[in-house]
Scaffold this motif. Structure first.
Motif, PDB file in Angstrom:
ATOM      1  N   UNK A  92     -40.723 -44.481 -56.408  1.00 16.46           N
ATOM      2  CA  UNK A  92     -40.074 -44.294 -55.114  1.00 16.46           C
ATOM      3  C   UNK A  92     -41.043 -43.726 -54.093  1.00 16.46           C
ATOM      4  N   UNK A  93     -41.756 -42.678 -54.479  1.00 16.10           N
ATOM      5  CA  UNK A  93     -42.706 -42.068 -53.561  1.00 16.10           C
ATOM      6  C   UNK A  93     -43.853 -43.015 -53.242  1.00 16.10           C
ATOM      7  N   UNK A  94     -44.312 -43.735 -54.274  1.00 12.84           N
ATOM      8  CA  UNK A  94     -45.399 -44.683 -54.064  1.00 12.84           C
ATOM      9  C   UNK A  94     -45.018 -45.756 -53.058  1.00 12.84           C
ATOM     10  N   UNK A  95     -43.792 -46.260 -53.154  1.00 12.56           N
ATOM     11  CA  UNK A  95     -43.325 -47.281 -52.220  1.00 12.56           C
ATOM     12  C   UNK A  95     -43.248 -46.714 -50.804  1.00 12.56           C
ATOM     13  N   UNK A  96     -42.767 -45.453 -50.695  1.00 10.51           N
ATOM     14  CA  UNK A  96     -42.668 -44.830 -49.390  1.00 10.51           C
ATOM     15  C   UNK A  96     -44.048 -44.681 -48.749  1.00 10.51           C
ATOM     16  N   UNK A  97     -44.983 -44.159 -49.517  1.00 13.07           N
ATOM     17  CA  UNK A  97     -46.314 -43.915 -48.971  1.00 13.07           C
ATOM     18  C   UNK A  97     -47.062 -45.213 -48.709  1.00 13.07           C
ATOM     19  N   UNK A  98     -46.906 -46.188 -49.605  1.00 13.53           N
ATOM     20  CA  UNK A  98     -47.571 -47.475 -49.416  1.00 13.53           C
ATOM     21  C   UNK A  98     -47.036 -48.173 -48.174  1.00 13.53           C
ATOM     22  N   UNK A  99     -45.715 -48.077 -47.957  1.00 17.31           N
ATOM     23  CA  UNK A  99     -45.126 -48.693 -46.767  1.00 17.31           C
ATOM     24  C   UNK A  99     -45.630 -48.004 -45.513  1.00 17.31           C
ATOM     25  N   UNK A 100     -45.759 -46.666 -45.581  1.00 14.67           N
ATOM     26  CA  UNK A 100     -46.267 -45.924 -44.438  1.00 14.67           C
ATOM     27  C   UNK A 100     -47.698 -46.324 -44.126  1.00 14.67           C
ATOM     28  N   UNK A 101     -48.510 -46.526 -45.154  1.00 18.61           N
ATOM     29  CA  UNK A 101     -49.889 -46.946 -44.960  1.00 18.61           C
ATOM     30  C   UNK A 101     -49.930 -48.323 -44.313  1.00 18.61           C
ATOM     31  N   UNK A 102     -49.067 -49.209 -44.781  1.00 27.70           N
ATOM     32  CA  UNK A 102     -49.025 -50.550 -44.209  1.00 27.70           C
ATOM     33  C   UNK A 102     -48.660 -50.500 -42.730  1.00 27.70           C
ATOM     34  N   UNK A 103     -47.817 -49.521 -42.366  1.00 27.22           N
ATOM     35  CA  UNK A 103     -47.401 -49.391 -40.971  1.00 27.22           C
ATOM     36  C   UNK A 103     -48.536 -48.920 -40.072  1.00 27.22           C
ATOM     37  N   UNK A 104     -49.671 -48.532 -40.676  1.00 23.72           N
ATOM     38  CA  UNK A 104     -50.811 -48.085 -39.872  1.00 23.72           C
ATOM     39  C   UNK A 104     -51.510 -49.244 -39.175  1.00 23.72           C
ATOM     40  N   UNK A 105     -51.040 -50.454 -39.423  1.00 24.17           N
ATOM     41  CA  UNK A 105     -51.556 -51.612 -38.686  1.00 24.17           C
ATOM     42  C   UNK A 105     -51.222 -51.391 -37.206  1.00 24.17           C
TER      43      UNK A 105
END
Length: 265
Positions: free
Chosen positions: A146-159
């Motif tokens: 769950x946390x990994x998905x949250x953080x990975x999605x946040x990183x992707x949003x750095x586009x």
């Protein structure tokens, strides 16, 4: 403690990205000057006229100014102090603003001997200082958790090209307050209103936090139209974030494999 770390760790990534989104957008046209129409601004762009270094009186010119100012930004330094119902959190870090290869390096002091370090690079998340983790070791966050998905999605949003559009859609009102200074530099202060429904897509998946319909922020732009400071007070959480050192070199690398272990989540 584990719950606080998860929620706060996500906030460390999401807030700088969401609040700093307009500082790393892409555009080919400078912002309209106060009172200009889009057509007039386009004509000014043709003549290489600059509209930076002045206050903006409406949403369109304010958002466009940040977008124009950030078109060539490659990095930024971020500091943030948060007070969440008495729990104080101090954050400091660097962000690499690259649509193809974004990266972040953050340190977070949550008090009570809880100090975390986080690295997001190559679409992987590393964290040091978590309870149950051996000293000096970096936890690799499982991307399927769950946390990994949250953080990975946040990183992707750095586009930056994606984030600017989302930020622009969320801002519903801009009020110019007056001249001020941020870290000794001249700045222009604004009160912003953001629509939380428009912000939902920017939040980590599964975050069901109930928010009011709108959120109020105060933001400062410098004379180059770069976002330099943001503050807000929302649902018991007070935050003060500054951004600077735009374009200065940053060195963000993954920890050595020998220093990493599976996250104890």
């Amino acid at each position: 403690m584990k719950w606080n770390i998860r929620r706060t760790a996500a906030a460390v990534i999401v807030l700088p990205v969401v609040l700093g989104a307009a500082a790393c957008g892409k555009t080919d046209t400078p912002a309209p000057a106060t009172g200009q129409t889009a057509t007039q601004s386009s004509s000014a762009a043709t003549s290489d006229a600059s509209t930076s270094g002045q206050p903006y009186k409406d949403k369109a010119s304010f958002v466009a100014a940040m977008k124009a100012a950030g078109k060539n930004v490659t990095s930024a330094h971020v500091t943030m102090d948060m007070d969440a119902a008495g729990q104080k959190v101090a954050i400091s870090g660097d962000t690499k603003l690259d649509a193809a290869d974004p990266a972040m390096k953050m340190s977070m002091d949550m008090g009570s001997s809880t100090k975390l370090e986080m690295i997001l690079v190559d679409k992987k998340i590393f964290m040091k200082g978590m309870p149950g983790l051996a000293a000096g070791k970096w936890a690799v966050i499982d991307s399927s958790s769950t946390m990994g998905k949250q953080l990975a999605e946040s990183l992707n949003q750095a586009d930056p090209t994606k984030m600017y559009d989302q930020f622009g859609a969320a801002v519903t009102d801009v009020k110019y307050v007056g001249e001020d200074t941020v870290e000794g530099d001249k700045a222009f202060k604004y009160d912003l209103t953001l629509d939380t429904k428009a912000m939902q897509a920017q939040m980590p998946a599964g975050d069901k936090t109930k928010l009011p319909d709108t959120i109020q922020y105060t933001a400062w732009l410098d004379e180059k139209d770069q976002l330099r400071k943001v503050t807000f007070d929302l649902m018991g959480v007070k935050a003060n974030m500054t951004m600077g050192k735009y374009g200065e070199p940053v060195d963000i690398k993954a920890p050595a494999a020998a220093d990493t272990v599976k996250a104890p989540l």
